[in-house]
Design an enzyme around this catalytic site. Structure first.
Site, mmCIF file in Angstrom:
data_model
loop_
_atom_site.group_PDB
_atom_site.id
_atom_site.type_symbol
_atom_site.label_atom_id
_atom_site.label_comp_id
_atom_site.label_asym_id
_atom_site.label_seq_id
_atom_site.Cartn_x
_atom_site.Cartn_y
_atom_site.Cartn_z
ATOM 1 N N SER A 98 1.805 1.266 8.025
ATOM 2 C CA SER A 98 2.564 2.274 7.298
ATOM 3 C C SER A 98 2.161 3.696 7.674
ATOM 4 O O SER A 98 2.330 4.121 8.811
ATOM 5 C CB SER A 98 2.403 2.022 5.796
ATOM 6 O OG SER A 98 3.278 2.797 5.041
ATOM 7 N N ASP A 238 7.735 7.840 7.169
ATOM 8 C CA ASP A 238 6.386 7.463 7.593
ATOM 9 C C ASP A 238 6.491 6.469 8.743
ATOM 10 O O ASP A 238 7.586 6.168 9.220
ATOM 11 C CB ASP A 238 5.574 6.913 6.426
ATOM 12 C CG ASP A 238 6.121 5.595 5.900
ATOM 13 O OD1 ASP A 238 7.312 5.322 6.125
ATOM 14 O OD2 ASP A 238 5.369 4.844 5.257
ATOM 15 N N ASP A 240 6.348 3.290 9.249
ATOM 16 C CA ASP A 240 7.171 2.081 9.212
ATOM 17 C C ASP A 240 8.488 2.286 8.471
ATOM 18 O O ASP A 240 9.201 1.326 8.185
ATOM 19 C CB ASP A 240 6.398 0.903 8.622
ATOM 20 C CG ASP A 240 6.122 1.044 7.132
ATOM 21 O OD1 ASP A 240 6.072 2.193 6.645
ATOM 22 O OD2 ASP A 240 5.959 0.022 6.451
ATOM 23 N N ASP A 242 9.399 3.192 5.403
ATOM 24 C CA ASP A 242 9.715 2.818 4.027
ATOM 25 C C ASP A 242 9.496 3.959 3.038
ATOM 26 O O ASP A 242 9.680 3.786 1.837
ATOM 27 C CB ASP A 242 8.960 1.558 3.586
ATOM 28 C CG ASP A 242 7.444 1.712 3.584
ATOM 29 O OD1 ASP A 242 6.949 2.802 3.939
ATOM 30 O OD2 ASP A 242 6.758 0.733 3.243
#
Length: 445
Positions: A98, A238, A240, A242
């Protein structure tokens, strides 16, 4: 022993704290619990350097358990959740850390319904991992799983995201920071498909620059891009994809709390906000709660972590929830937090209302909030430490009804987070520093 799964999957420095053997066993245990019939598991990753290593290990574990791997390569975490549902897969695994630096990596597991595994299921996966390979099924011959590439997932996902917006974004100027991460090949396509004029930064991932001075954890660079390009809206994801942090047309940062208020009020006005309730966390600013209350909307708070927000939403049928960090969940559209979806919904409100983002965000009058991160040797035991508890009690007595205090261990990093909210900014800063000093004395030794 500390629990393997944190608030957002398993995470650690790749190849040392999170090694290929562990990744193999997580893949095998997950497939053993989730696979059914001839349905496989979707496996995706973000572009960080160690992704290839851990993807190979996870995929080998899945196939060793007898399940097929449906490989989607570099995609966002919510794209994996989407693919699980779209393909009717038995589950999904995302390899990503992340917002963390590139040397970290992580593993997030989704069930066949597209939701992240429950605590109980995570505990079952962990128990199998700890028992080792001998406790897991190891079929031979044609019972071994195979890897299948699914090349069209991003196309399907782009169409799905664009389809959640009923308005044309024709002419809307959008500045976009993809954090050199998974959103790079997706977010610009979505906004271009809706007619927006897109200026993109943070879109050259090399495996080591993910989240570096870019994206939702460092939106200051996007502020400059918005001003230089004359954008109506800035969006920062960010690594990833999400999370979303926005920037308005004058360069002010619009965080998850403000976006929750904007979208919550808009959904309420359309009769789409079930239970007249928005779900936030203990970190949600008091200003959000007051803005919603003024409109007759209730804010329900949960512990920090999108999984807890989602649990409350599913249990009570609420449709909107999220975190100050930009993890927002639109349950009528998705099963997990999705930064690109959030950006689309925010842009949709702007176009539908004809209001600038600065005007929409002004509904939240933020109460001064100070957040300090204290690096510690052992993040557990914060609540049981007598000196820390005494310091928190003292701070709460001083603040009374004029603020809030929260001291908690990070679920993903060796940090203790100290938050103080107070109507007096100087008081909030002073009190947070004092609490951080106590935490450091007690846990950083």
């Amino acid at each position: 022993m500390a629990r393997m799964f944190g608030t957002d999957g398993v995470r650690g420095i790749a190849n040392t704290q999170l090694d290929p053997i562990t990744a193999f066993l997580i893949g095998k245990a997950s497939a053993s619990l989730l696979a059914r019939g001839d349905t496989g598991l979707v496996v995706g990753r973000d572009p960080r350097h160690s992704g290839h290593l851990l993807e190979a290990a996870v995929a080998a574990g899945v196939m060793s358990a007898g399940a097929d791997v449906l490989s989607v390569d570099v995609v966002t975490t919510p794209a994996v959740a989407f693919a699980v549902r779209h393909l009717g897969a038995a589950g999904g695994i995302m390899i990503s850390a992340s917002h963390n630096p590139f040397e970290y990596n992580g593993i997030k597991v989704f069930a066949g319904d597209g939701y992240k595994l429950s605590d109980d299921y995570e505990d079952r996966v962990e128990a199998l991992v700890l028992q080792g390979n001998g406790a897991l099924p190891t079929p031979g011959g044609t019972g071994v799983g195979r890897r299948r590439q699914v090349p069209d997932v991003i196309d399907w996902y782009v169409d799905y995201l664009a389809g959640t917006c009923q308005e044309s974004l024709e002419g809307l100027k959008v500045a976009m920071d993809c954090a050199h991460g998974s959103a790079t090949g997706i977010a610009p396509r979505v906004f271009a498909a809706l007619g927006a004029v897109v200026t993109t930064t943070g879109s050259e991932p090399d495996g080591t620059n993910i989240n570096v001075e870019s994206g939702s954890t460092a939106p200051q660079k996007l502020v400059g891009t918005v001003k230089d390009s004359g954008a109506d809206l800035g969006v920062a994801f960010d690594g990833d994809g999400d999370r979303l942090i926005a920037v308005d047309e004058v360069g002010s940062i619009v965080d998850g709390d403000a976006i929750l208020a904007i979208c919550g009020l808009d959904m309420a006005g359309q009769g789409r906000l079930s239970g007249a309730t928005v779900v936030g966390t203990v970190m949600s600013n008091l200003g959000l709660e007051l803005a919603l209350r003024k409109a007759g909307i209730r804010l329900v708070r949960t512990p920090v972590g999108d999984r807890y927000v989602l649990d409350a939403m599913r249990q009570h049928g609420y449709r909107l929830g999220g975190e100050q960090s930009g993890h927002l969940i639109f349950l009528e559209h998705a099963t997990t937090g999705d930064g690109i979806l959030t950006a689309v919904q925010l842009a949709s409100v702007m176009v539908r209302t004809g209001k600038r983002l600065s005007e929409l965000a002004a509904v939240v009058e933020r109460v001064p909030q100070v957040l300090l991160n204290v690096r510690v040797h052992a993040r557990k035991g914060v609540g049981e430490n007598e000196a820390i508890r005494a310091a928190v009690d003292r701070a709460e007595r001083i603040l009374g009804q004029q603020g809030r205090v929260l001291v908690r261990a990070s679920g993903t990093e060796p940090l203790v987070r100290v938050m103080v909210e107070a109507t007096d900014a100087i008081c909030a800063q002073t009190m947070a520093q004092e609490l951080a000093r106590v935490v450091e004395q007690e846990l950083a030794r």
